[in-house]
Motif scaffolding. Structure first.
Motif, PDB file in Angstrom:
ATOM      1  N   GLN A 275     -32.417  -9.503  -7.975  1.00 39.00           N
ATOM      2  CA  GLN A 275     -31.248  -8.829  -7.437  1.00 39.00           C
ATOM      3  C   GLN A 275     -31.619  -7.492  -6.804  1.00 39.00           C
ATOM      4  OE1 GLN A 275     -28.861  -8.696 -10.990  1.00 39.00           O
ATOM      5  NE2 GLN A 275     -27.810 -10.634 -10.531  1.00 39.00           N
ATOM      6  N   ALA A 276     -32.502  -6.731  -7.445  1.00 41.68           N
ATOM      7  CA  ALA A 276     -32.936  -5.448  -6.889  1.00 41.68           C
ATOM      8  C   ALA A 276     -33.702  -5.658  -5.587  1.00 41.68           C
ATOM      9  CB  ALA A 276     -33.802  -4.694  -7.902  1.00 41.68           C
ATOM     10  N   ARG A 277     -34.537  -6.700  -5.535  1.00 44.91           N
ATOM     11  CA  ARG A 277     -35.288  -6.981  -4.310  1.00 44.91           C
ATOM     12  C   ARG A 277     -34.349  -7.377  -3.175  1.00 44.91           C
ATOM     13  NH1 ARG A 277     -38.621 -10.005  -6.493  1.00 44.91           N
ATOM     14  NH2 ARG A 277     -37.728 -12.048  -6.000  1.00 44.91           N
ATOM     15  N   PHE A 278     -33.295  -8.119  -3.506  1.00 39.06           N
ATOM     16  CA  PHE A 278     -32.330  -8.528  -2.484  1.00 39.06           C
ATOM     17  C   PHE A 278     -31.615  -7.310  -1.890  1.00 39.06           C
ATOM     18  CE2 PHE A 278     -27.909  -9.545  -1.445  1.00 39.06           C
ATOM     19  CZ  PHE A 278     -28.090 -10.519  -0.480  1.00 39.06           C
ATOM     20  N   LEU A 279     -31.153  -6.386  -2.744  1.00 35.99           N
ATOM     21  CA  LEU A 279     -30.483  -5.190  -2.224  1.00 35.99           C
ATOM     22  C   LEU A 279     -31.442  -4.310  -1.439  1.00 35.99           C
ATOM     23  CD1 LEU A 279     -28.153  -4.100  -5.172  1.00 35.99           C
ATOM     24  CD2 LEU A 279     -27.516  -5.211  -3.028  1.00 35.99           C
ATOM     25  N   GLY A 280     -32.723  -4.288  -1.835  1.00 40.21           N
ATOM     26  CA  GLY A 280     -33.693  -3.461  -1.128  1.00 40.21           C
ATOM     27  C   GLY A 280     -33.931  -3.912   0.297  1.00 40.21           C
ATOM     28  N   LYS A 281     -33.845  -5.197   0.550  1.00 39.57           N
ATOM     29  CA  LYS A 281     -34.084  -5.719   1.907  1.00 39.57           C
ATOM     30  C   LYS A 281     -32.788  -6.235   2.541  1.00 39.57           C
ATOM     31  CE  LYS A 281     -35.356 -10.386   0.356  1.00 39.57           C
ATOM     32  NZ  LYS A 281     -36.349 -11.470   0.436  1.00 39.57           N
ATOM     33  N   LEU A 282     -31.632  -5.726   2.089  1.00 37.10           N
ATOM     34  CA  LEU A 282     -30.346  -6.231   2.566  1.00 37.10           C
ATOM     35  C   LEU A 282     -30.190  -6.035   4.070  1.00 37.10           C
ATOM     36  CD1 LEU A 282     -27.526  -7.372   2.047  1.00 37.10           C
ATOM     37  CD2 LEU A 282     -26.758  -5.050   1.544  1.00 37.10           C
ATOM     38  N   MET A 283     -30.484  -4.851   4.587  1.00 40.92           N
ATOM     39  CA  MET A 283     -30.286  -4.594   6.009  1.00 40.92           C
ATOM     40  C   MET A 283     -31.197  -5.472   6.856  1.00 40.92           C
ATOM     41  SD  MET A 283     -27.845  -2.542   6.062  1.00 40.92           S
ATOM     42  CE  MET A 283     -27.876  -2.221   7.806  1.00 40.92           C
ATOM     43  N   ARG A 284     -32.427  -5.686   6.408  1.00 41.68           N
ATOM     44  CA  ARG A 284     -33.339  -6.541   7.165  1.00 41.68           C
ATOM     45  C   ARG A 284     -32.848  -7.983   7.178  1.00 41.68           C
ATOM     46  NH1 ARG A 284     -39.381  -6.453   5.179  1.00 41.68           N
ATOM     47  NH2 ARG A 284     -38.436  -7.577   3.438  1.00 41.68           N
ATOM     48  N   GLU A 285     -32.308  -8.452   6.041  1.00 41.07           N
ATOM     49  CA  GLU A 285     -31.790  -9.809   5.988  1.00 41.07           C
ATOM     50  C   GLU A 285     -30.553  -9.971   6.868  1.00 41.07           C
ATOM     51  OE1 GLU A 285     -33.006 -12.500   4.603  1.00 41.07           O
ATOM     52  OE2 GLU A 285     -34.766 -11.361   4.010  1.00 41.07           O
ATOM     53  N   LEU A 286     -29.689  -8.958   6.895  1.00 41.60           N
ATOM     54  CA  LEU A 286     -28.509  -9.044   7.738  1.00 41.60           C
ATOM     55  C   LEU A 286     -28.880  -9.081   9.210  1.00 41.60           C
ATOM     56  CD1 LEU A 286     -26.049  -6.596   5.925  1.00 41.60           C
ATOM     57  CD2 LEU A 286     -26.140  -9.079   5.786  1.00 41.60           C
ATOM     58  N   SER A 287     -29.873  -8.289   9.602  1.00 42.30           N
ATOM     59  CA  SER A 287     -30.331  -8.317  10.999  1.00 42.30           C
ATOM     60  C   SER A 287     -30.919  -9.680  11.346  1.00 42.30           C
ATOM     61  CB  SER A 287     -31.374  -7.218  11.228  1.00 42.30           C
ATOM     62  OG  SER A 287     -30.826  -5.940  10.994  1.00 42.30           O
ATOM     63  N   ARG A 288     -31.679 -10.254  10.422  1.00 43.35           N
ATOM     64  CA  ARG A 288     -32.288 -11.563  10.685  1.00 43.35           C
ATOM     65  C   ARG A 288     -31.226 -12.653  10.770  1.00 43.35           C
ATOM     66  NH1 ARG A 288     -36.992 -13.021   6.684  1.00 43.35           N
ATOM     67  NH2 ARG A 288     -37.751 -11.122   7.700  1.00 43.35           N
ATOM     68  N   GLU A 289     -30.239 -12.605   9.881  1.00 45.74           N
ATOM     69  CA  GLU A 289     -29.189 -13.617   9.903  1.00 45.74           C
ATOM     70  C   GLU A 289     -28.336 -13.507  11.165  1.00 45.74           C
ATOM     71  OE1 GLU A 289     -28.627 -16.099   7.998  1.00 45.74           O
ATOM     72  OE2 GLU A 289     -30.053 -15.722   6.395  1.00 45.74           O
ATOM     73  N   SER A 290     -28.041 -12.284  11.593  1.00 45.36           N
ATOM     74  CA  SER A 290     -27.267 -12.126  12.828  1.00 45.36           C
ATOM     75  C   SER A 290     -28.041 -12.649  14.024  1.00 45.36           C
ATOM     76  CB  SER A 290     -26.902 -10.657  13.037  1.00 45.36           C
ATOM     77  OG  SER A 290     -28.080  -9.856  13.165  1.00 45.36           O
ATOM     78  N   GLY A 291     -29.361 -12.472  14.018  1.00 41.20           N
ATOM     79  CA  GLY A 291     -30.177 -13.052  15.084  1.00 41.20           C
ATOM     80  C   GLY A 291     -30.092 -14.559  15.114  1.00 41.20           C
ATOM     81  N   ARG A 292     -30.016 -15.190  13.946  1.00 40.09           N
ATOM     82  CA  ARG A 292     -29.883 -16.646  13.883  1.00 40.09           C
ATOM     83  C   ARG A 292     -28.551 -17.093  14.484  1.00 40.09           C
ATOM     84  NH1 ARG A 292     -31.867 -20.484  11.122  1.00 40.09           N
ATOM     85  NH2 ARG A 292     -29.790 -21.114  10.439  1.00 40.09           N
ATOM     86  N   VAL A 293     -27.488 -16.354  14.204  1.00 38.20           N
ATOM     87  CA  VAL A 293     -26.186 -16.727  14.757  1.00 38.20           C
ATOM     88  C   VAL A 293     -26.205 -16.624  16.281  1.00 38.20           C
ATOM     89  CG1 VAL A 293     -23.747 -16.127  14.837  1.00 38.20           C
ATOM     90  CG2 VAL A 293     -24.959 -16.076  12.664  1.00 38.20           C
TER      91      VAL A 293
END
Length: 487
Positions: A275-293
């Motif tokens: 859970q801590a690792r997920f919150l730490g890279k949250l912004m990077r994951e959101l940018s990657r997911e938006s790129g997929r969309v």
């Protein structure tokens, strides 16, 4: 809503919804456990890698007697894709919204927070207060609401200036940080739902084209009129609004710094490592997911145009008319009281075919015989020639990635490749430009619509102009260890 309406709705969902079908499947625990473990570290997995992992698990399950059916991993993965539990794009597998819903439901059964009521109530109160201000048409009422909020903030400032600091108890800290994780975990599921709705709109448009019965020109005109449906849909508008917030540099930087501060405090000990690792890279994951969309939406628009230009809509319309004609003939047979066992002079050769899997059904093409009579054998040289070495100008892609990360950290704002080239001019020609593009793809940079033009220099000092995809990179998209990038 009456009992009959609710019963009809739940029966329909029980039969049609992919998440419900997954939860009531015979091997649901095995499927969910495998999918959760497979996508624990990444949101996308290569199909070949998933097949190898599932082959290993299938062998263990058969040894333990959990399953007995001799079906290979590729067949299972294709069945899960067809059922709507997984999605395949460019030979990459990802979870669908239905799969996310099923996994979230199972995890919440074991992670219920019985003492988080106060945290939930605070979120509802804040949301109600903000909405009451935003939708009030009366200026006096808005002023009164904002003044009350202003007085509350001023009271807190006065207490802090007086040295009075109200700290949250350990229970409140635990409730709030877990609530933050639960809300953030839902965001990635929102992206899956956007992708599913875009694909549903794509199918609806294709059906409308087939059923329209017009000429190709009429279909193209209709497509041009309806192409903006992908962006004007509820999912498209919601995503555009989300992406605007994500691109707001002030909001993104503020959220990123606040997440770092929270994870550095003792309250973060209430989170698991994952859970801590997920919150730490949250912004990077959101940018990657938006790129997929963006990629899915752009590909959907391109495929719709190809569907029209290739004439596939007309061919499917002809097939549909032929099937309708066959159905009418079949009805006539029934009305004419013609027996289906009537003897005819037609004879078809038939036999018994045994097929273990769809892979075994592939037809094998005969290999052509190669003429090797004039082929001469040459021994390869172990040492490269000086001519070959002079032609090699290797560009260290890892060094390029480090240079780009430093540039982005110094700029503090996302930059396109053209913006990076303006700050770090390319001197090695097309090879270095390709390295820029490889780094952008490796970090999952957001690919925007349109293309951009960059001017570079080759090793001889000649200026070149190149047109490249429009990527948007930020320092947060780079991992701490650049060796983790697949370059």
């Amino acid at each position: 809503m009456s009992f009959l309406e609710l019963n009809a709705r739940f029966r329909r969902l029980h039969k049609e919804h992919a998440a419900w079908r997954l939860l009531r499947s015979d091997n649901a625990p095995l499927i969910l456990a495998f999918v959760a473990d497979l996508f624990e570290e990444a949101d996308e997995i290569a199909f070949g890698r998933a097949k190898m992992a599932l082959d290993t698990e299938l062998e263990h399950w058969r040894e333990q007697g959990v399953i007995e059916v001799e079906v290979n991993a590729a067949t299972y993965l294709r069945q899960w894709i067809q059922a709507g539990w997984l999605r395949e794009l460019d030979d990459q597998l990802s979870k669908t919204d239905a799969c996310e819903v099923a996994l979230r439901f199972c995890r919440q059964l074991d992670q219920r927070e019985t003492n988080a009521t106060a945290s939930h109530l605070r979120i509802v109160q804040d949301a109600v207060r903000d909405l009451s201000v935003a939708i009030s048409p009366d200026p006096a009422e808005r002023i009164q609401l904002l003044e009350s909020r202003k007085a509350e903030i001023q009271r807190e400032l006065d207490e802090l200036e007086a040295g009075i600091v109200h700290e949250l108890s350990d229970t409140e800290q635990r409730e709030r940080i877990i609530e933050i994780y639960q809300l953030a975990a839902v965001l990635t599921g929102d992206f899956r739902r956007v992708e599913d709705e875009i694909r549903q709109i794509d199918q609806t448009l294709r059906v409308q084209m087939i059923e329209s019965g017009g000429s190709r020109g009429d279909v193209i005109l209709n497509l041009l009129e309806q192409e903006q449906l992908l962006a004007a849909s509820d999912a498209g508008r919601a995503f555009d609004g989300f992406f605007q917030l994500l691109c707001d540099q002030n909001r993104s930087t503020e959220l990123r710094e606040q997440l770092k501060a929270i994870l550095s405090r003792p309250a973060a000990n209430n989170l698991s490592e994952q859970q801590a690792r997920f919150l730490g890279k949250l912004m990077r994951e959101l940018s990657r997911e938006s790129g997929r969309v963006f990629q899915v939406r752009r590909r959907t628009e391109e495929n719709l145009r190809q569907f029209v230009e290739s004439g596939a809509a007309g061919e499917m319309r002809a097939v549909d008319r032929l099937l309708g004609k066959l159905e009418r003939l079949a009805v006539c047979f029934k009305e004419a009281d013609i027996s289906m066992r009537h003897e005819t002079s037609l004879r078809l050769d038939s036999g018994h075919v045994k097929i273990q899997s769809p892979d075994a059904w592939c037809l094998k093409m005969p290999e052509e015989q190669l003429d090797t009579r004039d082929v001469q054998e040459h021994i390869n040289n172990a040492t490269p020639s000086e001519t070959m070495l002079r032609q090699l100008h290797a560009v260290q892609v890892l060094a390029v990635a480090e240079k780009l990360r430093k540039t982005l950290r110094a700029s503090r704002i996302p930059l396109s490749i053209a913006g990076l080239v303006a700050r770090q001019p390319i001197q090695a020609g097309l090879e270095e430009l390709i390295a820029f593009l490889r780094v952008a793809r490796a970090v999952g940079a957001t690919e925007l619509q349109g293309r951009e033009t960059v001017e570079i220099k080759d090793r001889n000092g000649q200026r070149l102009k190149a047109e490249i995809p429009h990527y948007l990179l930020s320092a947060e998209q780079f991992p701490e260890q650049l060796e983790e990038l697949i370059l």
